[in-house]
Design a protein around this motif. Structure first.
Motif, PDB file in Angstrom:
ATOM      1  N   GLN A   1       0.834  -1.214   0.000  1.00 19.27           N
ATOM      2  CA  GLN A   1       0.000   0.000   0.000  1.00 19.27           C
ATOM      3  C   GLN A   1       0.862   1.255   0.000  1.00 19.27           C
ATOM      4  O   GLN A   1       0.568   2.226  -0.691  1.00 19.27           O
ATOM      5  N   ALA A   2       1.948   1.236   0.780  1.00 19.56           N
ATOM      6  CA  ALA A   2       2.821   2.407   0.827  1.00 19.56           C
ATOM      7  C   ALA A   2       3.507   2.607  -0.522  1.00 19.56           C
ATOM      8  O   ALA A   2       3.751   3.739  -0.936  1.00 19.56           O
ATOM      9  N   VAL A   3       3.812   1.530  -1.209  1.00 17.48           N
ATOM     10  CA  VAL A   3       4.442   1.657  -2.531  1.00 17.48           C
ATOM     11  C   VAL A   3       3.451   2.285  -3.512  1.00 17.48           C
ATOM     12  O   VAL A   3       3.805   3.172  -4.291  1.00 17.48           O
ATOM     13  N   ARG A   4       2.192   1.859  -3.435  1.00 18.63           N
ATOM     14  CA  ARG A   4       1.186   2.451  -4.322  1.00 18.63           C
ATOM     15  C   ARG A   4       1.002   3.929  -3.991  1.00 18.63           C
ATOM     16  O   ARG A   4       0.890   4.764  -4.885  1.00 18.63           O
ATOM     17  N   ALA A   5       0.994   4.234  -2.697  1.00 25.52           N
ATOM     18  CA  ALA A   5       0.831   5.629  -2.294  1.00 25.52           C
ATOM     19  C   ALA A   5       2.027   6.468  -2.720  1.00 25.52           C
ATOM     20  O   ALA A   5       1.959   7.684  -2.722  1.00 25.52           O
ATOM     21  N   SER A   6       3.144   5.812  -3.053  1.00 24.54           N
ATOM     22  CA  SER A   6       4.319   6.541  -3.523  1.00 24.54           C
ATOM     23  C   SER A   6       4.337   6.669  -5.039  1.00 24.54           C
ATOM     24  O   SER A   6       5.360   7.001  -5.620  1.00 24.54           O
TER      25      SER A   6
END
Ligand SMILES: Nc1ncnc2c1ncn2[C@@H]1O[C@H](COP(=O)(O)OP(=O)(O)OP(=O)(O)O)[C@@H](O)[C@H]1O
Ligand SMILES: [Mg+2]
Lengths: 339, 262
Positions: free
Chosen positions: A216-221
């Motif tokens: 999720q954090a990668v997508r948010a990045s």
């Protein structure tokens, strides 16, 4: 306290830190150099020397098979522990690479080495495209779906009687010489192994691990996790296809057995034994498991029993894996201290 | 500071099975402003963030970012446009050293296109840029905090790290989902100037908070959600004076207390 048992505790000292704090060895003294280079040296030289030490033709062939499985184990470990995709599709990669190379060589007349190279590349692309729909799946679901692919292919070839049907494709060229065959595969294993270790330590490798730990954090990045997964699947399946293509040229035959589940399962067992996530561990696991399985051939069906017992013993007594255990022993000085 | 709206939310509704988490909520965010969103637990604040940033698809309604319809776009495309968020449940990469957390967003297409963070001006590899961002956001470089493993950091630093991950993308809008909660008074006091500095540098912010007193110090405008519906919208004083807000949200004594301090 002379009669009672002494209280003891195990003390662990990081060897690298100990070496530096004691100031005996300047940075890059020969002792430290040896300390740093030794593990790599043992693996490289060990693999290169092995065929010379074993003059027996049969066992030289076993070394090649070890390398094939080691490549598959490397590919599995990379996907499972660096990217978080647990794939049971090792057999699929082997089969696709194997049949591609067989067709390129026997139908289109490509030289053996060229057809291996092309099969590696095209096979990687084909496998990635076919696995693309499964990439959103997680954990055990991805594993199960990837298991269907080799099963499906084997049955399809059998039922439709394509690609030589149950007889397979015969008359495939071997590599120019036996020595070349032996060292080509060893050399490529070393290349893929150290290349992979390097990749894992780049920024791209870090992103791949982030996809595994924290998607999720990668997508948010602002990064598309599916394309990173696809890239990883391409790398892993190209390695698997290379292994399959090489195998076909060693046996000079491509058949349904290239889709056999051994190619999916043995690399996983080797990864468990060798230490998951270490990349080198799975290779060491294959160095143990493949020869053992050859030795156990004499026992007929009892082989599976011995095999399972060995696996069980490893899982129970060294569940961290040989490599993790070895690294700890190597990098830390352990001693008992009375207290 | 007000120009045309950077973000327009038009009548979004979100249902989870039978639960109506958001019911025809509309609002706008002006360029460069700080909008506060408050509301009791479960009032749909995080769901609003998830809808805007693409992590959930709204059941109906439209979301425009700089006039472009972004409804239902995948999260990475929305982040790539410069609309970033922090997570209420923090999502750092726990096993990595703090600064390595920023290597990942700095690897993204947006960061590479914009030159990352301040764009162009900074040279050097992603590690040094990461350390620079952490220093800017309050990790003292000399203290070695940027090099510590993330899982050993206290909450205050983790909250900053969430913000830093957004900053690495050189964002135009950051949605902060409760960056103050779990922090001590003094930690918040040191975050407030940081938020103001971000606003000064031209970044628009949406701040979701339960810490009203601190929020009112920075927010230009406040919006109140209750049971998935927009209750009121206006300046801090207007919102606090509204009887519906008192009734829906606080015990009346608490309002008095907050008002005294605001
Ligand atoms: N994925 C989901 N599935 C089902 N229901 C959900 C889901 N996400 C949120 N909800 C429900 O939607 C409502 C709004 O939740 P939301 O998380 O948006 O509240 P919130 O305002 O952020 O609350 P808090 O202040 O506690 O963070 C709640 O009733 C919640 O249970
Ligand atoms: Mg919330």
């Amino acid at each position: 306290m002379t009669t009672g048992t002494h209280q003891r505790r195990k003390e662990r000292i990081d060897r690298g830190i100990k070496v530096r704090t004691e100031g005996i060895y300047a940075l890059m003294s020969w002792r430290e150099l040896v300390y740093l280079i030794m593990p790599r040296f043992v693996i490289i030289v060990g693999l290169l020397v092995a065929p010379l030490m074993i003059p027996d033709m049969y066992w030289q062939r076993v070394i090649s098979i070890v390398c094939i499985y080691a490549l598959l184990a490397l590919s599995f470990d990379f996907l499972a522990h660096q990217v978080g995709l647990v794939s049971l599709g090792g057999a699929f990669f082997v089969g696709v690479g194997g049949y591609l190379s067989a067709v390129l060589n026997s139908v289109f007349g490509f030289a053996a080495l060229l057809s291996i190279a092309v099969a590696t590349l095209i096979g990687g692309i084909v496998c990635t495209l076919l696995l693309l729909p499964c990439l959103p799946l997680r954990g055990v679901y991805f594993a199960i779906v990837t298991l269907m692919y080799p099963l499906f292919m084997a049955r399809a070839i059998e039922a439709l009687d394509i690609l030589g049907g149950t007889d397979g494709i015969m008359g495939i060229d071997s590599l120019p010489s036996a020595w070349m065959e032996q060292y080509f595969i060893i050399g490529m294993l070393l290349l893929f192994l150290f290349g992979m270790r390097r990749l894992v330590n780049t920024d791209l490798g870090l992103v791949l691990r982030a996809v595994k730990d924290n998607d999720q954090a990668v997508r948010a990045s602002g990064m598309n996790i599916t394309s990173y997964k696809a890239l990883a699947v391409f790398i892993a399946s190209a390695i698997g296809c290379f292994a399959g293509a090489s195998l076909v040229h060693i046996y000079m035959w491509a058949g349904i057995s290239t889709f056999a589940l051994d190619f999916s399962v043995l690399p996983i067992a080797a990864t468990v034994i060798g230490g998951s996530g270490t990349l080198v561990g799975p290779v060491i696991g294959c160095l143990i498991l493949v020869p053992v399985s050859e030795l156990l051939r004499d026992f007929g069906t009892l082989r599976i029993v011995f095999y399972s017992l060995i696996l069980l013993a490893f899982v129970v007594f060294r569940s961290e894996g040989l490599m993790v255990y070895g690294q700890r022993k190597y990098h830390q000085i352990e001693r008992w201290k009375k207290i | 500071m007000k120009e045309g709206p950077i973000l327009q939310i038009q009548e979004i509704t979100k249902t989870f099975g039978g639960i109506i988490a958001l019911n025809r909520v509309s609002f706008e965010v002006g360029e460069g402003e700080i909008l506060g969103i408050i509301g009791p637990n479960g009032s749909g604040k995080t769901t609003t963030v998830n809808c805007i940033t693409g992590f959930v698809k709204p059941s109906s309604g439209r979301i425009l970012f700089r006039g472009k319809n972004i409804t239902g776009k995948p999260p990475h495309k929305i982040a790539d446009m410069g609309l970033t968020r922090t997570f209420q449940i923090m999502r750092p990469y726990f096993s990595l050293p703090a600064y390595k957390n920023l290597v990942i967003p700095l690897f993204s297409p947006r960061a590479r296109r914009t030159g990352g963070w301040r764009g162009g001006g900074r040279r050097g590899d992603r590690n040094t840029v990461g350390i620079d961002i952490l220093e800017e956001i309050g990790f003292e470089r000399d203290s070695y905090v940027p090099f510590k493993v993330t899982s050993t950091l206290p909450t205050g630093y983790l909250k900053r790290l969430e913000l830093a991950r957004c900053l690495a993308l050189k964002p135009e809008l950051i949605i902060c989902d409760e960056v103050f909660s779990g922090l001590s008074m003094s930690e918040i006091a040191s975050m407030v100037p940081l938020i103001e500095r971000l606003q000064m540098s031209g970044i628009t912010l949406i701040m979701i908070e339960h810490r009203l007193r601190e929020l009112f110090k920075v927010a230009d405008r406040v919006l109140v959600l209750n049971f998935g519906e927009k209750l009121v919208e206006g300046s801090a004083a207007e919102v606090m004076a509204d009887p519906r807000v008192r009734e829906a949200y606080f015990g009346s004594e608490k309002v008095e207390e907050v008002m005294r301090h605001a």
